[in-house]
Design a protein around this motif. Structure first.
Motif, PDB file in Angstrom:
ATOM      1  N   ASP A  95       0.826  -1.203   0.000  1.00  0.00           N
ATOM      2  CA  ASP A  95       0.000   0.000   0.000  1.00  0.00           C
ATOM      3  C   ASP A  95       0.863   1.258   0.000  1.00  0.00           C
ATOM      4  O   ASP A  95       0.524   2.256  -0.643  1.00  0.00           O
ATOM      5  N   ALA A  96       1.981   1.206   0.717  1.00  0.00           N
ATOM      6  CA  ALA A  96       2.891   2.355   0.758  1.00  0.00           C
ATOM      7  C   ALA A  96       3.474   2.625  -0.627  1.00  0.00           C
ATOM      8  O   ALA A  96       3.640   3.787  -1.037  1.00  0.00           O
TER       9      ALA A  96
ATOM     10  N   THR B  75       0.858   4.381  -2.733  1.00  0.00           N
ATOM     11  CA  THR B  75       0.767   5.789  -2.354  1.00  0.00           C
ATOM     12  C   THR B  75       1.910   6.591  -2.970  1.00  0.00           C
ATOM     13  O   THR B  75       1.716   7.709  -3.460  1.00  0.00           O
ATOM     14  N   ARG B  76       3.111   6.020  -2.951  1.00  0.00           N
ATOM     15  CA  ARG B  76       4.271   6.720  -3.508  1.00  0.00           C
ATOM     16  C   ARG B  76       4.138   6.892  -5.025  1.00  0.00           C
ATOM     17  O   ARG B  76       4.429   7.960  -5.568  1.00  0.00           O
TER      18      ARG B  76
ATOM     19  N   ASP C 269       1.347   6.986  -6.671  1.00  0.00           N
ATOM     20  CA  ASP C 269       0.255   7.941  -6.893  1.00  0.00           C
ATOM     21  C   ASP C 269       0.756   9.381  -6.757  1.00  0.00           C
ATOM     22  O   ASP C 269       0.339  10.272  -7.511  1.00  0.00           O
ATOM     23  N   ALA C 270       1.663   9.600  -5.814  1.00  0.00           N
ATOM     24  CA  ALA C 270       2.236  10.945  -5.632  1.00  0.00           C
ATOM     25  C   ALA C 270       3.062  11.348  -6.852  1.00  0.00           C
ATOM     26  O   ALA C 270       3.049  12.516  -7.273  1.00  0.00           O
TER      27      ALA C 270
END
Length: 232
Positions: free
Chosen positions: A114-115, A118-119, A121-122
């Motif tokens: 999940d991390a 998120t990265r 997506d950023a």
């Protein structure tokens, strides 16, 4: 030139055989030339060529050493090939990238956290801002970071390095600027979003297919831009 080529092949063979392991110092020029049955001038030419290939390292006042032979060193010349490639060679490099990237992205889908999502997506958020501004250089930096981050999830630095050198920043900028930039950037961004959605879903088959479609589109743009340049 034939003698120099023979010297290059002989030194390579000695390195492969383990006689000159990574980091080791070569014998003195006079001794090595005598051992290989070469003139010192032919040996110097061979050493210069192997140094350019990052196989040897010359240290001023200390001698010549075998490099670490790490893949990132030996693949640097391929980066230059990708930078200057045009026509059929550029197409062939992209075809290889498509084959490798499809498999790498599929494997990344089985390892992503999940991390990581998120990265990534950023990165795409920054990519969107660059796309809206039609900032090609920043968009390409985000593009490379996105693909580099996915390749890193596989945990194979050789594969990651191969993927990076097969499509360098110079090559990507050149291809984008050979198309209608705004439209091309928008397409690339949407394809990145599709790849990320498949990764987030942990769908290896869909992620691999999305990556293949993405690189195939780049191949198509390159082919189209070459056709335009070749028209009378």
């Amino acid at each position: 030139m034939a003698l120099t080529d023979d010297a290059i092949d002989t030194i390579k063979s000695l390195i492969i055989a383990g006689e000159f392991p990574p980091g080791s110092r070569l014998p003195r020029e006079e001794d090595l030339a005598q051992r290989l049955g070469l003139s010192r001038s032919s040996l110097r030419e061979a050493v210069r060529a192997l140094t350019a290939m990052q196989i040897l390292v010359t240290k001023q006042g200390d001698g010549t050493y075998v490099s670490s032979l790490e893949p990132h060193l030996l693949l640097e010349n391929l980066s230059f090939v990708a930078d200057v490639s045009h026509g059929e060679t550029a197409m062939q490099l992209l075809q290889v990238r498509r084959l490798l990237e499809q498999q790498a992205t599929a494997l990344a889908a089985t390892r992503i956290t999940d991390a990581d999502v998120t990265r990534l997506d950023a990165i795409l958020a920054r990519s969107r801002r660059a796309a809206d501004a039609e900032d090609v250089e920043e968009f390409i930096r985000c593009d490379m970071e996105f693909h580099r981050s996915i390749a890193a999830l596989v945990g194979n630095p050789v594969l990651a390095m191969l993927l990076e050198v097969l499509s360098t920043q110079t090559q990507r900028v050149r291809i984008l600027r050979g198309t209608r930039v705004g439209r091309a950037i928008e397409h690339v961004h949407r394809e990145h979003e599709t790849i990320l959605a498949a990764l987030a879903a942990r769908d290896a088959q869909l992620a691999g297919a999305a990556a293949a479609v993405h690189v195939a589109a780049v191949e198509r743009w390159l082919a189209e831009s070459q056709t335009v340049r070749e028209r009378p």
